[in-house]
Design a protein around this motif. Structure first.
Motif, short mmCIF file in Angstrom:
data_model
loop_
_atom_site.label_atom_id
_atom_site.label_comp_id
_atom_site.label_asym_id
_atom_site.label_seq_id
_atom_site.Cartn_x
_atom_site.Cartn_y
_atom_site.Cartn_z
N VAL A 110 -3.60 -2.18 4.38
CA VAL A 110 -4.68 -2.57 3.47
C VAL A 110 -5.59 -1.37 3.24
CG1 VAL A 110 -6.60 -4.15 3.09
CG2 VAL A 110 -4.56 -4.95 4.29
N ALA A 111 -5.77 -1.00 1.98
CA ALA A 111 -6.66 0.11 1.63
C ALA A 111 -8.08 -0.40 1.44
CB ALA A 111 -6.16 0.80 0.37
N SER A 112 -8.23 -1.52 0.73
CA SER A 112 -9.55 -2.12 0.50
C SER A 112 -9.37 -3.60 0.27
CB SER A 112 -10.26 -1.45 -0.68
OG SER A 112 -9.54 -1.71 -1.87
N ILE A 113 -10.49 -4.32 0.43
CA ILE A 113 -10.44 -5.77 0.26
C ILE A 113 -11.72 -6.22 -0.41
CG2 ILE A 113 -11.31 -6.18 2.59
CD1 ILE A 113 -9.56 -8.67 2.69
N ALA A 114 -11.60 -7.15 -1.36
CA ALA A 114 -12.75 -7.72 -2.06
C ALA A 114 -12.44 -9.18 -2.35
CB ALA A 114 -13.04 -6.95 -3.35
N GLY A 115 -13.08 -10.07 -1.63
CA GLY A 115 -12.82 -11.50 -1.80
C GLY A 115 -11.41 -11.85 -1.37
N ARG A 116 -10.63 -12.43 -2.29
CA ARG A 116 -9.25 -12.80 -2.00
C ARG A 116 -8.26 -11.81 -2.62
NH1 ARG A 116 -9.18 -16.97 1.01
NH2 ARG A 116 -6.93 -17.08 0.98
N LYS A 117 -8.77 -10.64 -3.02
CA LYS A 117 -7.92 -9.59 -3.56
C LYS A 117 -7.98 -8.37 -2.65
CE LYS A 117 -8.40 -11.11 -8.26
NZ LYS A 117 -8.11 -10.75 -9.59
N ALA A 118 -6.87 -7.65 -2.61
CA ALA A 118 -6.81 -6.45 -1.77
C ALA A 118 -5.99 -5.39 -2.46
CB ALA A 118 -6.20 -6.80 -0.42
N SER A 119 -6.29 -4.15 -2.12
CA SER A 119 -5.49 -3.02 -2.57
C SER A 119 -4.67 -2.60 -1.35
CB SER A 119 -6.39 -1.90 -3.05
OG SER A 119 -5.63 -0.79 -3.43
N ILE A 120 -3.35 -2.55 -1.50
CA ILE A 120 -2.48 -2.27 -0.36
C ILE A 120 -1.55 -1.10 -0.64
CG2 ILE A 120 -2.53 -4.64 0.51
CD1 ILE A 120 0.18 -5.10 -0.84
N HIS A 121 -1.09 -0.48 0.42
CA HIS A 121 -0.07 0.57 0.34
C HIS A 121 1.21 -0.05 0.89
CE1 HIS A 121 -2.76 3.86 -0.72
NE2 HIS A 121 -3.62 3.34 0.14
N VAL A 122 2.13 -0.40 -0.02
CA VAL A 122 3.40 -1.01 0.37
C VAL A 122 4.38 0.09 0.72
CG1 VAL A 122 5.30 -2.50 -0.37
CG2 VAL A 122 2.99 -2.94 -1.19
N ARG A 123 5.09 -0.12 1.83
CA ARG A 123 6.09 0.85 2.23
C ARG A 123 7.15 0.98 1.14
NH1 ARG A 123 9.71 -0.52 6.92
NH2 ARG A 123 11.35 0.57 5.89
N GLY A 124 7.41 2.18 0.69
CA GLY A 124 8.41 2.42 -0.34
C GLY A 124 7.84 2.51 -1.75
N ALA A 125 6.56 2.20 -1.93
CA ALA A 125 5.93 2.28 -3.25
C ALA A 125 4.96 3.45 -3.28
CB ALA A 125 5.20 0.98 -3.58
N GLU A 126 4.79 4.03 -4.45
CA GLU A 126 3.85 5.14 -4.58
C GLU A 126 2.48 4.61 -4.96
OE1 GLU A 126 5.15 8.32 -7.06
OE2 GLU A 126 7.20 8.18 -6.33
N GLY A 127 1.47 5.03 -4.25
CA GLY A 127 0.10 4.66 -4.57
C GLY A 127 -0.24 3.23 -4.20
N PRO A 128 -1.53 2.88 -4.32
CA PRO A 128 -1.96 1.53 -3.97
C PRO A 128 -1.49 0.49 -4.99
CG PRO A 128 -3.82 2.83 -4.74
CD PRO A 128 -2.64 3.74 -4.69
N VAL A 129 -1.30 -0.73 -4.50
CA VAL A 129 -0.86 -1.86 -5.32
C VAL A 129 -1.86 -2.98 -5.14
CG1 VAL A 129 1.00 -3.55 -5.60
CG2 VAL A 129 1.56 -1.20 -4.96
N ASP A 130 -2.22 -3.65 -6.23
CA ASP A 130 -3.14 -4.79 -6.14
C ASP A 130 -2.38 -6.01 -5.65
OD1 ASP A 130 -5.30 -3.33 -7.05
OD2 ASP A 130 -4.93 -3.79 -9.15
N ALA A 131 -2.99 -6.75 -4.72
CA ALA A 131 -2.34 -7.93 -4.13
C ALA A 131 -3.35 -9.06 -4.00
CB ALA A 131 -1.77 -7.58 -2.77
N GLN A 132 -2.83 -10.27 -3.86
CA GLN A 132 -3.64 -11.47 -3.62
C GLN A 132 -3.49 -11.84 -2.15
OE1 GLN A 132 -5.38 -13.34 -5.96
NE2 GLN A 132 -4.91 -11.83 -7.53
N ILE A 133 -4.48 -12.52 -1.60
CA ILE A 133 -4.39 -13.05 -0.24
C ILE A 133 -4.01 -14.52 -0.37
CG2 ILE A 133 -5.65 -13.54 1.89
CD1 ILE A 133 -7.38 -11.07 1.25
N ALA A 134 -3.01 -14.95 0.36
CA ALA A 134 -2.52 -16.33 0.27
C ALA A 134 -3.66 -17.31 0.55
CB ALA A 134 -1.39 -16.55 1.27
#
Length: 190
Positions: free
Chosen positions: A67-91
């Motif tokens: 997890v790079a950053s988190i705001a509410g139920r959204k987070a910016s993550i670094h997924v293994r195998g992907a370049e750069g941060p990816v926007d994600a939702q928290i279940a």
């Protein structure tokens, strides 16, 4: 040069027959099939080409991420195998504070990836024993059926099933901002 076999000899490089020939007929005529030689048996068959693999639909996949950053139920993550941060939702059933704690500790999170959907954080992963354990809840209950022992170095508190409580330490201090009440049938000092 001759090579001995079964009591006879054979020229080197000649084929060795696996079938016994009929005494009066050549090997091919006696059995009605062509003669099989050791060279035929040991020869490597031609490798058939493998069928081409078709691309499989992604469906659902699980990956670890940081997890790079988190705001509410959204987070910016670094997924293994992907370049750069990816926007994600928290279940919906995952507490965002659990993910924030994982980010603070540097722990990985488990991410569900589905085609056409944003990545979904479904769990926090703990992979190492923590140096500091921080519990935060509205109520913390620790229960032991026979004995509860809290120990740190040479200090300890032991609570037994029969109600005996023992506090041991090099120096014990007690303070109260209000009434400090000690009640017992018998008080003994030294």
């Amino acid at each position: 040069m001759t090579t001995p076999y079964d009591g006879g000899s054979r020229e080197a490089g000649a084929s060795l027959s696996l079938e016994e020939p009929d005494a009066g007929a050549p090997a091919e005529e006696a059995s009605g099939s062509p003669r099989v030689t050791l060279d035929d048996v040991l020869a490597e068959p031609a490798a058939a080409p493998l069928p081409a693999r078709k691309a499989q639909p992604l469906g659902a996949a699980m990956r670890t991420a940081r997890v790079a950053s988190i705001a509410g139920r959204k987070a910016s993550i670094h997924v293994r195998g992907a370049e750069g941060p990816v926007d994600a939702q928290i279940a919906p059933d995952v507490d965002p504070e659990v993910i924030a704690d994982a980010r603070a500790r540097g722990d990985a999170v488990l991410v569900e990836l589905c085609e056409g959907e944003p990545p979904l954080i479904v769990a926090a992963l703990t992979t190492q024993r923590p140096h500091t354990l921080h519990l935060k809840a509205t109520t913390v209950a620790i229960e032991a059926e026979q004995e509860l022992l809290l120990r740190s170095g040479r200090g300890a508190v032991r609570i037994r099933q029969d109600g005996d409580i023992e506090v041991v330490g090099s120096r014990i201090s007690a303070a109260s901002r209000g009434l400090f009440r000690i009640v017992g049938r018998l008080l003994r000092l030294n």
